[in-house]
Design a protein around this motif. Structure first.
Motif, PDB file in Angstrom:
ATOM      1  N   SER A 121       0.889  -1.150   0.086  1.00 16.18           N
ATOM      2  CA  SER A 121      -0.075  -0.143  -0.003  1.00 16.18           C
ATOM      3  C   SER A 121       1.076   1.241   0.119  1.00 16.18           C
ATOM      4  N   GLU A 148      -1.551  -9.893  -6.686  1.00 17.74           N
ATOM      5  CA  GLU A 148      -1.359 -10.942  -7.552  1.00 17.74           C
ATOM      6  C   GLU A 148      -0.221 -11.886  -7.027  1.00 17.74           C
ATOM      7  N   GLU A 185      -4.012  -6.846  -0.696  1.00 15.53           N
ATOM      8  CA  GLU A 185      -5.263  -7.086  -1.654  1.00 15.53           C
ATOM      9  C   GLU A 185      -5.352  -6.308  -2.760  1.00 15.53           C
ATOM     10  N   VAL A 186      -4.492  -5.110  -2.943  1.00 16.82           N
ATOM     11  CA  VAL A 186      -4.622  -4.145  -4.059  1.00 16.82           C
ATOM     12  C   VAL A 186      -3.838  -4.509  -5.223  1.00 16.82           C
ATOM     13  N   GLY A 187      -4.425  -4.682  -6.437  1.00 20.18           N
ATOM     14  CA  GLY A 187      -3.898  -5.270  -7.450  1.00 20.18           C
ATOM     15  C   GLY A 187      -2.850  -4.414  -8.138  1.00 20.18           C
ATOM     16  N   SER A 188      -1.891  -4.968  -8.851  1.00 15.70           N
ATOM     17  CA  SER A 188      -0.640  -4.032  -9.450  1.00 15.70           C
ATOM     18  C   SER A 188      -0.954  -3.299 -10.080  1.00 15.70           C
ATOM     19  N   ILE A 189      -1.786  -3.170 -11.019  1.00 17.29           N
ATOM     20  CA  ILE A 189      -2.302  -2.169 -11.986  1.00 17.29           C
ATOM     21  C   ILE A 189      -2.556  -0.793 -11.187  1.00 17.29           C
ATOM     22  N   VAL A 190      -3.123  -1.135 -10.126  1.00 16.81           N
ATOM     23  CA  VAL A 190      -3.456   0.024  -9.254  1.00 16.81           C
ATOM     24  C   VAL A 190      -2.393   0.430  -8.353  1.00 16.81           C
ATOM     25  N   GLN A 232      -0.391 -15.430  -9.055  1.00 19.01           N
ATOM     26  CA  GLN A 232      -1.287 -15.740 -10.098  1.00 19.01           C
ATOM     27  C   GLN A 232      -0.841 -15.951 -11.536  1.00 19.01           C
TER      28      GLN A 232
END
Lengths: 377, 377
Positions: free
Chosen positions: A175, A196, A203-208, A339
């Protein structure tokens, strides 16, 4: 594929490879990347042997060592020695939880150690008390130019100590808030790992996550982690402002890795939907292949996983079983992976992976250049 | 920022904007993107009014309509009319679940409708029976050049019907497996939505999902969804082989949107960790801001959310309450949004967003070009 951070570290490609295998560290650094040895699981004496071996084989290339000092764990404020802490923690494991772990294994036909030693696991690097001697060993090796902490901001005195030895400090985060704490503490390289990712992740996705961390800590360089398994993914990471990629899963799938054929086949067979964030092995959310062990700890009515590092004092049995029965498919094994596992189709040579990633990167960035050229034509 | 798909659709930028607001559809398409109106919630008659308004204001630009025909839902094999299906489904909602939903609202000081109508919600487009008339309406409007299905592969006869009318079909997916089903059914554009995305989404992160879907369905064009809120993120999406970006969250944050100030402020205040995949509104996992309503449905001992579309017959009360009390912060509101919400700092004009994204895209791709040039120098 080259960023300013490459020049700082004296490497050709900003490809950082986390691995527990010394052979992979050497192969990555010799191929132009930056190998990082995960120290968890090694005694200081064992780590010394590993680093000596790496020093002998890596030529003039630099490499890193990854330690684990969680921000929070059972017993962290106790000021006990490593041995005392281990004994105290062993006594904190409830018999019911240990028995449940044993039952999962025996239900799967996995024999338990017959000397009652399954709860006698040592805390090899999961706490500040046990990680500090690892750092001392690492700093004796001049080619170790980076110490990374996998699970939190390293203690201030440790950062100062590593800097005084002329080495850089990196730390993972999930984060912008954690990234800010790292940067304020003087961490030199922030590794932003999306949900991922394999192993411990948020829990925050890489792209974000990646661009948020880049913005938060600029001009501190950021490495992109979580979902890195191709040169296209590295191009995406650099488009989002990072200075390179930190990867782990891919290096389980190279010829130089010690991972068993059974485990590698499990990774080849898995899709990206077959991983789960589970506390069932380490006590903190950690991404791995879903199997009977992870499912058992999710079921209502069964014991909850303990905290870190207590849970590993239970799950260590399952980890040991995996290593002991490498030729059998044991559906209670610890298979940490991201993933990105859904992309894996084969085991490759380490140098071939680096070469492939660089080629894919140039193809992806070339496509973007062509689109821009066509739009301007 | 231009890809071959732009030429197919006659647009300048491959920016696809999903929105429930006709004003946003018009503003996006006029700014060079492609506005897509979400039809769920409109009766066929209301939809006709919306599309007429869009036709009058959008000039010569094309736009799309998004429908929802889930692959699986309660009553899907019943062959009932829309009215009969609605009645049947209303009778399937357990009193205990409805009472629980009512209690959450009254506990938060939200008055219930006094005519007992809270369970009388219509199925405005959540099934094949209710979406089909929406498609019929859309096909009467020649500027509607794309029909997208948000939750599954559209039925074969519907795809044939849309193609016969000379329009394209798009469909969202969360895995390569679903993408393959779409492509085999003749879907023209596959929208790969990562788990970061707002609304209904899967669990695989965008950075991993997008290239897998691109590989699976090539040469069918793929749009990247889930985590799109800047030009850098679109550059990343194109680096991963997609032909454009499908976005939703950003368009809640434009001046042209009908979203309330209270809701927009909630989005500005939220970090990327404040969203949750919850079944508590629609019955299927849907990403939204976490609040007292979503938490209540997670707690042990409380009723489980029903399936789609039954759950909305309960949650519709909460949705209606949000619209009714726009000036109060009601912590039981439906705030669907992706993890990209953590980037939002203000409300912008739609045209300013498009302009910003194009600028950011050129900056990101320019940086990659410079890195390549420096590496070759």
């Amino acid at each position: 594929m080259h960023t300013p951070l490459c020049d700082d570290l004296g490497i050709e490609f900003p490809i950082f490879a986390f691995t527990h295998c010394r052979d992979v560290v050497v192969a990555v650094s010799k191929a132009g990347g930056f190998g990082v040895l995960g120290a968890v699981g090694f005694t200081p004496e064992e780590l010394e042997i590993e680093l000596n071996w790496i020093d002998e084989h890596i030529g003039d290339h630099p490499y890193g060592v990854d330690i684990v000092i969680p921000n929070k764990y059972e017993g962290m404020d106790s000021n006990l020695s490593a041995d005392e802490l281990t004994t105290m923690l062993q006594n904190m494991v409830p018999k019911e939880t240990l028995d449940f772990g044993r039952k999962i294994l025996t239900d799967h036909g996995v024999p338990l150690p017959d000397d009652g030693s399954e709860n006698a696991l040592q805390l090899l690097g999961w706490t500040e008390a046990t990680a500090t001697p690892q750092v001392e060993v690492a700093l004796q090796h001049p080619k170790v130019t980076l110490i990374a902490n996998a699970l939190g901001t390293p203690p201030a005195d440790m950062i100062a100590h590593i800097h005084a030895a002329g080495r850089k400090v990196a730390a993972l985060c999930g984060s912008p808030y954690q990234a800010r704490k790292h940067a304020d503490a003087g961490v030199d390289i922030i590794i932003a790992q999306g949900g991922e990712g394999g192993g411990h992740c948020g829990e925050v996705g890489s792209i974000v996550l990646w661009p948020q961390v880049v913005k938060e800590v600029a001009p501190v360089p950021v490495l992109a982690a979580g979902g890195i398994g191709s040169g296209q993914q590295i191009a995406a990471a650099l488009a989002l402002g990072t200075q390179g990629a930190w990867s782990g899963s891919q290096w389980l799938m190279v010829e130089e890795a010690e991972n068993t054929t059974v485990q590698q086949q499990a990774y080849i067979d898995a899709s990206s939907r077959d991983t789960v964030r589970s506390r069932s092995f380490t006590g903190k959310p950690c991404r791995m292949l879903r199997n009977d062990w992870t499912e058992a700890w999710e079921e209502d009515g069964n014991p909850e996983p303990l905290g870190m590092p207590l849970q590993y004092m239970v799950s260590g049995m399952a980890v040991a079983a995996t290593h002991k029965y490498p030729d059998e498919t044991v559906d209670v094994a610890f298979n940490p992976v991201g993933q990105v596992v859904g992309q894996f189709t084969k085991v490759e040579k380490t140098s071939a992976v680096i070469e492939r990633w660089v080629g894919e990167y140039l193809e992806a960035t070339g496509t973007l250049e062509q689109l821009n050229a066509a739009a301007n034509a």
